[in-house]
Design a protein around this motif. Structure first.
Motif, PDB file in Angstrom:
ATOM      1  N   ALA A  75      58.294  17.249 -26.646  1.00 50.80           N
ATOM      2  CA  ALA A  75      57.113  18.111 -26.708  1.00 50.80           C
ATOM      3  C   ALA A  75      57.458  19.327 -27.566  1.00 50.80           C
ATOM      4  CB  ALA A  75      56.709  18.535 -25.308  1.00 50.80           C
ATOM      5  N   PRO A  76      56.464  19.943 -28.196  1.00 52.91           N
ATOM      6  CA  PRO A  76      56.744  21.139 -29.004  1.00 52.91           C
ATOM      7  C   PRO A  76      57.453  22.212 -28.179  1.00 52.91           C
ATOM      8  CG  PRO A  76      54.447  20.456 -29.225  1.00 52.91           C
ATOM      9  CD  PRO A  76      55.053  19.600 -28.163  1.00 52.91           C
ATOM     10  N   SER A  77      58.239  23.050 -28.829  1.00 50.12           N
ATOM     11  CA  SER A  77      59.025  24.059 -28.112  1.00 50.12           C
ATOM     12  C   SER A  77      58.155  25.017 -27.302  1.00 50.12           C
ATOM     13  CB  SER A  77      59.912  24.835 -29.079  1.00 50.12           C
ATOM     14  OG  SER A  77      59.108  25.482 -30.049  1.00 50.12           O
ATOM     15  N   VAL A  78      56.912  25.222 -27.692  1.00 46.92           N
ATOM     16  CA  VAL A  78      56.018  26.114 -26.946  1.00 46.92           C
ATOM     17  C   VAL A  78      55.405  25.432 -25.725  1.00 46.92           C
ATOM     18  CG1 VAL A  78      55.444  27.498 -28.962  1.00 46.92           C
ATOM     19  CG2 VAL A  78      54.035  25.521 -28.381  1.00 46.92           C
ATOM     20  N   SER A  79      55.636  24.145 -25.587  1.00 40.84           N
ATOM     21  CA  SER A  79      55.046  23.368 -24.498  1.00 40.84           C
ATOM     22  C   SER A  79      55.871  23.472 -23.229  1.00 40.84           C
ATOM     23  CB  SER A  79      54.943  21.897 -24.908  1.00 40.84           C
ATOM     24  OG  SER A  79      54.514  21.115 -23.830  1.00 40.84           O
ATOM     25  N   PRO A  80      55.217  23.472 -22.069  1.00 36.41           N
ATOM     26  CA  PRO A  80      55.958  23.453 -20.808  1.00 36.41           C
ATOM     27  C   PRO A  80      56.392  22.040 -20.400  1.00 36.41           C
ATOM     28  CG  PRO A  80      53.623  23.600 -20.346  1.00 36.41           C
ATOM     29  CD  PRO A  80      53.780  23.666 -21.844  1.00 36.41           C
ATOM     30  N   ASP A  88      52.076  11.030 -32.593  1.00 31.58           N
ATOM     31  CA  ASP A  88      52.480  11.015 -33.996  1.00 31.58           C
ATOM     32  C   ASP A  88      52.421  12.417 -34.596  1.00 31.58           C
ATOM     33  OD1 ASP A  88      49.817  11.538 -34.424  1.00 31.58           O
ATOM     34  OD2 ASP A  88      49.392   9.675 -35.475  1.00 31.58           O
ATOM     35  N   GLY A  89      52.247  13.408 -33.744  1.00 29.08           N
ATOM     36  CA  GLY A  89      52.211  14.791 -34.196  1.00 29.08           C
ATOM     37  C   GLY A  89      50.811  15.322 -34.410  1.00 29.08           C
ATOM     38  N   SER A  90      49.836  14.440 -34.544  1.00 28.76           N
ATOM     39  CA  SER A  90      48.468  14.910 -34.763  1.00 28.76           C
ATOM     40  C   SER A  90      47.684  15.012 -33.455  1.00 28.76           C
ATOM     41  CB  SER A  90      47.740  13.977 -35.733  1.00 28.76           C
ATOM     42  OG  SER A  90      47.589  12.697 -35.158  1.00 28.76           O
ATOM     43  N   GLU A  91      48.144  14.323 -32.415  1.00 33.00           N
ATOM     44  CA  GLU A  91      47.445  14.378 -31.142  1.00 33.00           C
ATOM     45  C   GLU A  91      47.735  15.685 -30.422  1.00 33.00           C
ATOM     46  OE1 GLU A  91      49.484  11.662 -31.708  1.00 33.00           O
ATOM     47  OE2 GLU A  91      48.109  10.004 -31.899  1.00 33.00           O
ATOM     48  N   GLU A  92      46.763  16.132 -29.677  1.00 36.62           N
ATOM     49  CA  GLU A  92      46.932  17.346 -28.897  1.00 36.62           C
ATOM     50  C   GLU A  92      47.111  17.043 -27.425  1.00 36.62           C
ATOM     51  OE1 GLU A  92      43.587  19.778 -29.856  1.00 36.62           O
ATOM     52  OE2 GLU A  92      44.288  20.131 -31.895  1.00 36.62           O
ATOM     53  N   THR A  93      46.985  15.765 -27.058  1.00 34.39           N
ATOM     54  CA  THR A  93      47.129  15.376 -25.657  1.00 34.39           C
ATOM     55  C   THR A  93      48.036  14.157 -25.538  1.00 34.39           C
ATOM     56  OG1 THR A  93      45.226  13.870 -25.665  1.00 34.39           O
ATOM     57  CG2 THR A  93      44.783  16.177 -25.129  1.00 34.39           C
ATOM     58  N   ILE A  94      48.554  13.968 -24.322  1.00 38.98           N
ATOM     59  CA  ILE A  94      49.239  12.728 -23.999  1.00 38.98           C
ATOM     60  C   ILE A  94      48.382  12.015 -22.962  1.00 38.98           C
ATOM     61  CG2 ILE A  94      51.561  13.406 -24.637  1.00 38.98           C
ATOM     62  CD1 ILE A  94      52.104  14.057 -21.691  1.00 38.98           C
ATOM     63  N   GLU A 135      45.239  12.684 -18.523  1.00 36.45           N
ATOM     64  CA  GLU A 135      45.443  13.201 -19.881  1.00 36.45           C
ATOM     65  C   GLU A 135      45.880  14.656 -19.778  1.00 36.45           C
ATOM     66  OE1 GLU A 135      43.002  13.264 -24.117  1.00 36.45           O
ATOM     67  OE2 GLU A 135      41.993  12.640 -22.286  1.00 36.45           O
ATOM     68  N   ILE A 136      46.904  15.022 -20.563  1.00 37.68           N
ATOM     69  CA  ILE A 136      47.488  16.364 -20.495  1.00 37.68           C
ATOM     70  C   ILE A 136      47.531  16.975 -21.889  1.00 37.68           C
ATOM     71  CG2 ILE A 136      49.558  17.698 -19.905  1.00 37.68           C
ATOM     72  CD1 ILE A 136      50.292  15.472 -17.941  1.00 37.68           C
ATOM     73  N   ASP A 137      47.164  18.242 -21.980  1.00 40.56           N
ATOM     74  CA  ASP A 137      47.259  18.993 -23.229  1.00 40.56           C
ATOM     75  C   ASP A 137      48.738  19.248 -23.517  1.00 40.56           C
ATOM     76  OD1 ASP A 137      47.559  21.484 -24.874  1.00 40.56           O
ATOM     77  OD2 ASP A 137      45.367  21.383 -24.868  1.00 40.56           O
ATOM     78  N   ILE A 138      49.221  18.829 -24.674  1.00 39.79           N
ATOM     79  CA  ILE A 138      50.643  18.960 -25.010  1.00 39.79           C
ATOM     80  C   ILE A 138      51.073  20.420 -25.097  1.00 39.79           C
ATOM     81  CG2 ILE A 138      52.369  18.566 -26.830  1.00 39.79           C
ATOM     82  CD1 ILE A 138      51.029  15.902 -27.410  1.00 39.79           C
ATOM     83  N   ARG A 139      50.228  21.273 -25.624  1.00 36.65           N
ATOM     84  CA  ARG A 139      50.606  22.683 -25.820  1.00 36.65           C
ATOM     85  C   ARG A 139      50.695  23.467 -24.517  1.00 36.65           C
ATOM     86  NH1 ARG A 139      46.599  21.406 -28.804  1.00 36.65           N
ATOM     87  NH2 ARG A 139      45.192  22.784 -27.693  1.00 36.65           N
TER      88      ARG A 139
END
Length: 171
Positions: A75-80, A88-94, A135-139
């Protein structure tokens, strides 16, 4: 006022606490990151297809696994979120169903190709009342639906995925 009040046109449900949620070891974690080896390492533990007269099928087999592996990331470093994510990097959710299907297929391939950690983020997002989001917001790590939305959860996917992860003959 009774326990149901109007909130954005939806009825708010009473907050219930599920006692077993306190035993969920994934909740509250923030320092556990699963490292993902490069595909060149993973390829060495995957089953080799036996299709002597179909080289294009063999190529497709390896391309499929490489595609799956290319969509796995931290997950991005800002993500909990702690566990790896399928993106693939374009999605905002898992999405739980994608993570469950990928983890189950990987479990059939080889015990060393264990992607059950794709579900860790969903267990970590469990609410006090037991709700696990679909569904979870990645950020932010927040669920994308409300707990009482009939389309917001898929708990049977956890059992279905776990059966594959633990029923494979690991000899």
């Amino acid at each position: 006022m009774d326990s149901e009040s109007q909130l954005n046109g939806e009825k708010e449900q009473p907050h219930l606490t599920e006692p077993l949620v306190q035993q969920n070891a994934f909740r509250g974690r923030s320092d556990v990151r699963i490292s993902l080896p490069p595909f060149s390492v993973v390829r060495n533990i995957l089953p080799v297809p036996v299709l002597p007269s179909q080289p294009e099928w063999v190529d497709s087999y390896w391309a499929a696994w490489e595609t799956v592996w290319s969509k796995l990331a931290q997950a991005p470093s800002v993500s909990p979120l702690d566990g790896p994510v399928l993106s693939d990097g374009s999605e905002e959710t898992i999405i739980l169903s994608e993570a469950a299907v990928t983890a189950r297929l990987a479990g059939f391939a080889h015990p060393g190709f264990d992607l059950i950690h794709l579900l860790d983020n969903f267990y970590a997002a469990q609410h006090d009342d037991g709700f696990i989001p679909r569904e979870i917001d990645i950020r932010t790590g927040n669920p994308c639906q409300t707990p009482y939305d009939p389309n917001s959860t898929g708990p049977n996917l956890f059992a279905w995925t776990g059966v594959a992860a633990f029923s494979i003959d690991r000899r």
